[in-house]
Design a protein around this motif. Structure first.
Motif, PDB file in Angstrom:
ATOM      1  N   GLY A 134      15.086 -11.532   5.467  1.00  0.00           N
ATOM      2  CA  GLY A 134      13.595 -11.558   5.807  1.00  0.00           C
ATOM      3  C   GLY A 134      13.402 -10.597   6.769  1.00  0.00           C
ATOM      4  O   GLY A 134      12.419 -10.398   7.292  1.00  0.00           O
ATOM      5  N   GLU A 135      14.446  -9.342   6.764  1.00  0.00           N
ATOM      6  CA  GLU A 135      13.872  -8.175   7.587  1.00  0.00           C
ATOM      7  C   GLU A 135      13.163  -7.289   6.744  1.00  0.00           C
ATOM      8  O   GLU A 135      13.218  -7.012   5.432  1.00  0.00           O
ATOM      9  N   ASP A 136      12.528  -6.333   7.684  1.00  0.00           N
ATOM     10  CA  ASP A 136      11.130  -5.613   6.906  1.00  0.00           C
ATOM     11  C   ASP A 136      12.265  -4.287   6.481  1.00  0.00           C
ATOM     12  O   ASP A 136      13.064  -4.059   7.256  1.00  0.00           O
ATOM     13  N   VAL A 137      12.002  -3.793   5.099  1.00  0.00           N
ATOM     14  CA  VAL A 137      12.740  -2.689   4.774  1.00  0.00           C
ATOM     15  C   VAL A 137      12.246  -1.524   5.492  1.00  0.00           C
ATOM     16  O   VAL A 137      12.953  -0.556   5.634  1.00  0.00           O
ATOM     17  N   GLY A 138      10.918  -1.298   5.799  1.00  0.00           N
ATOM     18  CA  GLY A 138      10.464  -0.317   6.681  1.00  0.00           C
ATOM     19  C   GLY A 138      10.868   0.957   6.183  1.00  0.00           C
ATOM     20  O   GLY A 138       9.753   1.442   5.432  1.00  0.00           O
ATOM     21  N   ASP A 139      11.814   1.552   6.873  1.00  0.00           N
ATOM     22  CA  ASP A 139      12.244   3.019   6.748  1.00  0.00           C
ATOM     23  C   ASP A 139      12.319   3.618   5.146  1.00  0.00           C
ATOM     24  O   ASP A 139      11.754   4.776   4.918  1.00  0.00           O
ATOM     25  N   ASP A 140      12.796   2.635   4.293  1.00  0.00           N
ATOM     26  CA  ASP A 140      12.700   3.143   2.981  1.00  0.00           C
ATOM     27  C   ASP A 140      11.537   2.818   2.006  1.00  0.00           C
ATOM     28  O   ASP A 140      11.899   3.044   0.672  1.00  0.00           O
ATOM     29  N   THR A 141      10.548   2.748   2.723  1.00  0.00           N
ATOM     30  CA  THR A 141       9.282   2.214   1.645  1.00  0.00           C
ATOM     31  C   THR A 141       8.247   3.192   2.131  1.00  0.00           C
ATOM     32  O   THR A 141       8.170   3.831   3.420  1.00  0.00           O
ATOM     33  N   VAL A 142       7.392   3.654   1.335  1.00  0.00           N
ATOM     34  CA  VAL A 142       6.227   4.395   1.218  1.00  0.00           C
ATOM     35  C   VAL A 142       5.208   3.964   0.577  1.00  0.00           C
ATOM     36  O   VAL A 142       5.346   3.522  -0.406  1.00  0.00           O
ATOM     37  N   THR A 143       4.022   3.654   1.271  1.00  0.00           N
ATOM     38  CA  THR A 143       2.885   3.095   0.650  1.00  0.00           C
ATOM     39  C   THR A 143       1.703   3.884   0.932  1.00  0.00           C
ATOM     40  O   THR A 143       1.408   4.338   1.883  1.00  0.00           O
ATOM     41  N   HIS A 144       1.060   4.237  -0.361  1.00  0.00           N
ATOM     42  CA  HIS A 144       0.081   5.040  -0.391  1.00  0.00           C
ATOM     43  C   HIS A 144      -1.218   4.349  -0.806  1.00  0.00           C
ATOM     44  O   HIS A 144      -1.358   3.328  -1.607  1.00  0.00           O
ATOM     45  N   LEU A 145      -2.317   4.550  -0.074  1.00  0.00           N
ATOM     46  CA  LEU A 145      -3.587   3.972  -0.592  1.00  0.00           C
ATOM     47  C   LEU A 145      -4.490   5.038  -0.730  1.00  0.00           C
ATOM     48  O   LEU A 145      -4.766   6.107  -0.058  1.00  0.00           O
ATOM     49  N   SER A 146      -5.303   4.647  -2.089  1.00  0.00           N
ATOM     50  CA  SER A 146      -6.315   5.672  -2.367  1.00  0.00           C
ATOM     51  C   SER A 146      -7.577   4.908  -2.982  1.00  0.00           C
ATOM     52  O   SER A 146      -7.358   3.655  -3.568  1.00  0.00           O
ATOM     53  N   GLN A 147      -9.011   5.563  -2.990  1.00  0.00           N
ATOM     54  CA  GLN A 147      -9.779   5.049  -3.504  1.00  0.00           C
ATOM     55  C   GLN A 147     -10.410   5.554  -4.968  1.00  0.00           C
ATOM     56  O   GLN A 147     -10.379   6.746  -4.929  1.00  0.00           O
ATOM     57  N   ASP A 148     -10.625   4.660  -5.844  1.00  0.00           N
ATOM     58  CA  ASP A 148     -11.305   5.228  -7.025  1.00  0.00           C
ATOM     59  C   ASP A 148     -12.551   5.454  -6.844  1.00  0.00           C
ATOM     60  O   ASP A 148     -13.263   5.147  -5.871  1.00  0.00           O
ATOM     61  N   THR A 149     -13.440   5.834  -7.918  1.00  0.00           N
ATOM     62  CA  THR A 149     -14.730   6.006  -7.907  1.00  0.00           C
ATOM     63  C   THR A 149     -15.533   4.942  -7.702  1.00  0.00           C
ATOM     64  O   THR A 149     -16.646   5.234  -7.010  1.00  0.00           O
ATOM     65  N   GLN A 150     -15.096   3.863  -8.208  1.00  0.00           N
ATOM     66  CA  GLN A 150     -15.733   2.373  -7.796  1.00  0.00           C
ATOM     67  C   GLN A 150     -15.614   2.026  -6.236  1.00  0.00           C
ATOM     68  O   GLN A 150     -16.381   1.523  -5.776  1.00  0.00           O
ATOM     69  N   GLY A 151     -14.717   2.912  -5.664  1.00  0.00           N
ATOM     70  CA  GLY A 151     -14.187   2.212  -4.158  1.00  0.00           C
ATOM     71  C   GLY A 151     -13.235   1.256  -3.893  1.00  0.00           C
ATOM     72  O   GLY A 151     -12.717   1.036  -2.886  1.00  0.00           O
ATOM     73  N   LEU A 152     -12.685   1.041  -5.375  1.00  0.00           N
ATOM     74  CA  LEU A 152     -11.466   0.038  -5.011  1.00  0.00           C
ATOM     75  C   LEU A 152     -10.193   0.841  -4.487  1.00  0.00           C
ATOM     76  O   LEU A 152     -10.060   2.101  -4.607  1.00  0.00           O
ATOM     77  N   TYR A 153      -9.428  -0.018  -3.759  1.00  0.00           N
ATOM     78  CA  TYR A 153      -8.132   0.568  -3.362  1.00  0.00           C
ATOM     79  C   TYR A 153      -7.006   0.398  -4.401  1.00  0.00           C
ATOM     80  O   TYR A 153      -6.662  -0.588  -5.152  1.00  0.00           O
ATOM     81  N   THR A 154      -6.497   1.762  -4.755  1.00  0.00           N
ATOM     82  CA  THR A 154      -5.369   1.751  -5.613  1.00  0.00           C
ATOM     83  C   THR A 154      -4.086   1.690  -4.468  1.00  0.00           C
ATOM     84  O   THR A 154      -3.819   2.595  -3.739  1.00  0.00           O
ATOM     85  N   VAL A 155      -3.022   0.891  -4.632  1.00  0.00           N
ATOM     86  CA  VAL A 155      -1.938   0.847  -3.751  1.00  0.00           C
ATOM     87  C   VAL A 155      -0.786   0.969  -4.426  1.00  0.00           C
ATOM     88  O   VAL A 155      -0.602   0.615  -5.735  1.00  0.00           O
ATOM     89  N   SER A 156       0.000   2.153  -3.996  1.00  0.00           N
ATOM     90  CA  SER A 156       1.018   2.478  -4.788  1.00  0.00           C
ATOM     91  C   SER A 156       2.482   2.454  -3.718  1.00  0.00           C
ATOM     92  O   SER A 156       2.256   3.051  -2.468  1.00  0.00           O
ATOM     93  N   SER A 157       3.204   1.387  -3.791  1.00  0.00           N
ATOM     94  CA  SER A 157       4.223   1.102  -2.668  1.00  0.00           C
ATOM     95  C   SER A 157       5.856   1.279  -3.269  1.00  0.00           C
ATOM     96  O   SER A 157       6.021   0.728  -4.410  1.00  0.00           O
ATOM     97  N   THR A 158       6.383   2.324  -2.706  1.00  0.00           N
ATOM     98  CA  THR A 158       7.651   2.820  -3.228  1.00  0.00           C
ATOM     99  C   THR A 158       8.806   2.352  -2.254  1.00  0.00           C
ATOM    100  O   THR A 158       8.848   2.275  -0.913  1.00  0.00           O
ATOM    101  N   VAL A 159       9.812   1.858  -2.728  1.00  0.00           N
ATOM    102  CA  VAL A 159      11.150   1.428  -1.987  1.00  0.00           C
ATOM    103  C   VAL A 159      12.124   2.051  -2.657  1.00  0.00           C
ATOM    104  O   VAL A 159      12.341   2.465  -3.858  1.00  0.00           O
ATOM    105  N   SER A 160      12.996   2.824  -1.724  1.00  0.00           N
ATOM    106  CA  SER A 160      13.959   3.561  -2.342  1.00  0.00           C
ATOM    107  C   SER A 160      15.416   2.777  -2.138  1.00  0.00           C
ATOM    108  O   SER A 160      15.646   2.444  -0.891  1.00  0.00           O
ATOM    109  N   LEU A 161      16.360   2.584  -3.263  1.00  0.00           N
ATOM    110  CA  LEU A 161      17.439   2.033  -2.581  1.00  0.00           C
ATOM    111  C   LEU A 161      18.754   2.944  -2.997  1.00  0.00           C
ATOM    112  O   LEU A 161      18.630   3.612  -3.967  1.00  0.00           O
ATOM    113  N   GLN A 162      19.487   2.906  -2.105  1.00  0.00           N
ATOM    114  CA  GLN A 162      20.990   3.906  -2.060  1.00  0.00           C
ATOM    115  C   GLN A 162      21.876   3.028  -3.257  1.00  0.00           C
ATOM    116  O   GLN A 162      22.322   2.022  -2.876  1.00  0.00           O
ATOM    117  N   GLY A 163      22.466   3.724  -4.137  1.00  0.00           N
ATOM    118  CA  GLY A 163      23.364   3.326  -4.728  1.00  0.00           C
ATOM    119  C   GLY A 163      23.054   2.081  -5.743  1.00  0.00           C
ATOM    120  O   GLY A 163      21.992   1.616  -5.524  1.00  0.00           O
TER     121      GLY A 163
END
Ligand code: NAG
Ligand code: NAG
Ligand code: NAG
Ligand code: NAG
Ligand code: NAG
Length: 261
Positions: free
Chosen positions: A166-195
């Motif tokens: 239940g801990e937040d992965v925090g540091d190893d995640t990156v979340t980007h938000l961008s808006q498309d032509t309609q105005g909708l948010y595209t969410v891209s969330s990346t988590v990096s796992l070592q090994g």
């Protein structure tokens, strides 16, 4: 002032349009009714009443001489608005708006003109769209695996990755938000796992406006198998195995390389 003008004054003082005080929420693509009501008495004359809906200075809908007059209507609203004509004489000036778009957000004013003069009130409209089932993508590098989840919706969501405990992965995640032509948010969330270790992560996306919560567990097993609940990503299963196999090979190559040094 005779008694009649005095009465008119009192009635005019009491005459108010009423709209909901809380912000109205429309779902993208669906219809919404913006309520507005006004008091009517027995001699009320529908042909002498004017109803106008505006978004700031933009004309959304106007009604007078007993019918709609849409010449001044903004093109954004063409074929999307209507009033409840048969209910106007009951004091119903509500606006029905079809196929809500993100451009419909804002403060609408409902103005009702009668012999007693114009009265206007504002109601605020917000839009929301459910976030779609997230798409999962993997990529690997020599040092680990990267998971990418993408989805679209509105408004801005909150995104979180949690470990099994239940801990937040925090540091190893990156979340980007961008808006498309309609105005909708595209969410891209990346988590990096070592090994290539066994790991279960929970991805959580919340769209507060709609009370929507997407919660997905993703389990990576180092022993060439992957388990993802609840069955959503099954089509990717074999791909993942391949990816993990490639990754293990990489690690072995790295070891070989190191021993050669
Ligand atoms: C006006 O009439 C419509 C249709 O009957 C109804 O959905 C809406 O709630 C009414 N609005 C008011 C303010 O009475
Ligand atoms: C509105 O509806 C009319 C009649 O159905 C149609 O001719 C017109 O093209 C429509 N306009 C828009 C902007 O959809
Ligand atoms: C609508 O009105 C409220 C309060 O009057 C204001 O806070 C808000 O920014 C306005 N929204 C828009 C889109 O103009
Ligand atoms: C996802 O993982 C959490 C924590 O490990 C667990 O409590 C929950 O039951 C799991 N949910 C599903 C759908 O497997
Ligand atoms: C990962 O899980 C699999 C299956 O439960 C197990 O066989 C394997 O030994 C585990 N690997 C590690 C590194 O814990």
């Amino acid at each position: 002032m005779n008694w009649k003008s005095c009465l008119t004054f009192v009635v005019s003082f009491l005459f108010e349009t009423t709209v909901p005080s809380e912000t109205q929420l429309a779902i993208l693509g669906q219809h919404i009714v913006l309520d507005c009501s006004f008091p009517v008495d027995k001699q009320w004359d529908r042909t002498r009443c004017q109803i106008e809906w505006k978004l700031d200075k933009v004309v959304v809908h106007s009604f007078y001489y007993g019918q709609d007059h849409l010449n001044d209507q903004n093109s954004h609203y063409v074929n999307r608005t209507s009033l409840y004509h048969s209910d106007i004489q009951k004091g119903n000036a509500s606006l029905r708006l079809e196929h809500a778009t993100l451009g419909d957000e804002g403060n609408y004013t409902c103005t009702v003109h009668t012999e007693m003069g114009p009265k206007r009130t504002s109601v605020s409209l917000k839009l929301a769209a459910f976030y779609a089932e997230p798409r999962l993508k993997f990529s690997t590098s020599a040092c680990g695996v990267e998971l990418l989840l993408t989805t679209k919706g509105y408004p801005r969501p909150s995104v979180q990755w949690l470990t099994v405990s239940g801990e937040d992965v925090g540091d190893d995640t990156v979340t980007h938000l961008s808006q498309d032509t309609q105005g909708l948010y595209t969410v891209s969330s990346t988590v990096s796992l070592q090994g290539a270790v066994n790991k279960t992560l929970t991805f959580i996306l919340k769209n507060e406006a709609l009370g929507q919560e997407i919660r997905r567990n993703i389990t990576l097993l180092s022993g060439n198998s992957v388990d993802v609940s609840p069955g959503v990503y099954q089509e990717r299963w074999w791909f993942v195995i391949t990816v993990l196999a490639v990754m293990l090979k990489y690690l072995k190559l790295n070891k070989l390389y190191r021993t050669h040094l």
